[in-house]
Design a protein around this motif. Structure first.
Motif, PDB file in Angstrom:
ATOM      1  N   ALA A 195      -0.850  16.862   7.753  1.00  0.00           N
ATOM      2  CA  ALA A 195      -0.221  15.438   7.467  1.00  0.00           C
ATOM      3  C   ALA A 195       0.206  15.264   6.264  1.00  0.00           C
ATOM      4  O   ALA A 195       1.227  14.509   6.170  1.00  0.00           O
ATOM      5  N   LEU A 196      -0.420  15.788   5.207  1.00  0.00           N
ATOM      6  CA  LEU A 196       0.029  15.860   3.770  1.00  0.00           C
ATOM      7  C   LEU A 196       1.508  16.290   3.584  1.00  0.00           C
ATOM      8  O   LEU A 196       2.284  15.774   2.873  1.00  0.00           O
ATOM      9  N   LYS A 197       1.679  17.596   4.202  1.00  0.00           N
ATOM     10  CA  LYS A 197       2.648  18.162   4.120  1.00  0.00           C
ATOM     11  C   LYS A 197       3.844  17.351   4.960  1.00  0.00           C
ATOM     12  O   LYS A 197       5.115  17.359   4.126  1.00  0.00           O
ATOM     13  N   ALA A 198       3.690  16.817   5.829  1.00  0.00           N
ATOM     14  CA  ALA A 198       4.592  15.836   6.474  1.00  0.00           C
ATOM     15  C   ALA A 198       5.066  14.576   5.721  1.00  0.00           C
ATOM     16  O   ALA A 198       6.097  14.301   5.685  1.00  0.00           O
ATOM     17  N   ARG A 199       4.007  14.180   4.899  1.00  0.00           N
ATOM     18  CA  ARG A 199       4.425  12.955   4.272  1.00  0.00           C
ATOM     19  C   ARG A 199       5.099  13.339   3.222  1.00  0.00           C
ATOM     20  O   ARG A 199       5.917  12.718   2.490  1.00  0.00           O
ATOM     21  N   GLN A 200       4.817  14.660   2.480  1.00  0.00           N
ATOM     22  CA  GLN A 200       5.710  15.249   1.617  1.00  0.00           C
ATOM     23  C   GLN A 200       7.134  15.270   1.861  1.00  0.00           C
ATOM     24  O   GLN A 200       8.103  15.018   1.043  1.00  0.00           O
ATOM     25  N   ARG A 201       7.205  15.875   3.143  1.00  0.00           N
ATOM     26  CA  ARG A 201       8.662  16.210   3.597  1.00  0.00           C
ATOM     27  C   ARG A 201       9.371  15.078   3.852  1.00  0.00           C
ATOM     28  O   ARG A 201      10.558  14.579   3.310  1.00  0.00           O
TER      29      ARG A 201
END
Length: 208
Positions: free
Chosen positions: A80-86
Motif C-alpha cells: 500500500a505504501l509503494k502504491a501511494r509512493q507511485r
C-alpha cells in the motif's frame, strides 16, 4: 519280609501330574498377563510422549501462524505504501508533463508541419495539424518514434487534402494536407535513464 503297597498309586501319580500341569498353566497365564500389562504400560508411555510432542508442535504452529499473519499484514502495508509512493511520483511527474510535451513537440516537429491543436489526456496525446506534404508527416512520425525520449508508439490517425489555401509560389497555391496522429507520452522515470545513459558517452566523446 515282603512289603506290598495296596494304595492306588496310579491314581495318585495322575493327580500329581494334573496339579503340575495346572500349576504350569497358571504360571504361564500369569507371565503372559504380566507381559501384556508391561507392554500396555510401555504403549501408554509412548502415546503420552507423542501427545506431549504433538502439543509442542501445535504451539509452535500456532506461533508461526501468528507470525505469518503479521508478515502478510506487513507485506500488505508495504504494498500500500509503494502504491501511494507511485501515485505521488506519478502526480509529481504528470504536473510537469505539459511542459515536456510542448518542448518535445517543438524539438521533433520538422519544417513544413504546422500544429493546430494538441490534446493531452493522461499518457495519450492527440496532435492535429497541417503539412506541406505526406513526406513531412512521415518524417514527423519517424522523429517521434525513434530518438524521442518522451514520445513512443506514434500512430497516424488520418491524413487528407486540406481545402485551406497554402503558401503561394510563383502565383500557384501550394496544396496542404490535414493530419491527426496519436502519441503515447513516456513518464520521466522511463525516459530519463536513456538520457542519463547518453551523457557519459557524450562526455567521453568530448574528452576524446
Amino acid at each position: 519280609m515282603i512289603l506290598i503297597n495296596l494304595l492306588p498309586h496310579r491314581e495318585e501319580k495322575r493327580r500329581l501330574r494334573k496339579q503340575a500341569f495346572f500349576a504350569g498353566l497358571g504360571l504361564s497365564a500369569a507371565a503372559g498377563l504380566a507381559m501384556v500389562v508391561l507392554w500396555y504400560g510401555v504403549q501408554m508411555q509412548m502415546i503420552s510422549s507423542q501427545q506431549a510432542r504433538n502439543g509442542v508442535l501445535k504451539d509452535a504452529i500456532a506461533k508461526l501462524d501468528v507470525e505469518i499473519r503479521d508478515v502478510a499484514t506487513l507485506k500488505g502495508e508495504i504494498e500500500a505504501l509503494k502504491a501511494r509512493q507511485r501515485a505521488v511520483e506519478n502526480l509529481q511527474s504528470d504536473r510537469n508533463a505539459p511542459v515536456h510535451l510542448l518542448n518535445e513537440l517543438v524539438a521533433q516537429t520538422p519544417e513544413g508541419i504546422y500544429l493546430t491543436s494538441v490534446r493531452h489526456s493522461g499518457q495519450n496525446v492527440l496532435v492535429t495539424g497541417l503539412a506541406q506534404s505526406n513526406e513531412r508527416v512521415s518524417e514527423f512520425l519517424r522523429n517521434t518514434n525513434g530518438p524521442s525520449p518522451w514520445f513512443e508508439r506514434p500512430e497516424l490517425v488520418e491524413i487528407k487534402a486540406s481545402g485551406r489555401p497554402g503558401a503561394r509560389d510563383a502565383g500557384n497555391a501550394q496544396r496542404l494536407f490535414e493530419f491527426s496522429m496519436r502519441l503515447s507520452l513516456k513518464r520521466p522515470q522511463e525516459s530519463l535513464p536513456e538520457v542519463e545513459q547518453g551523457k557519459p558517452a557524450a562526455k567521453r566523446a568530448a574528452k576524446g
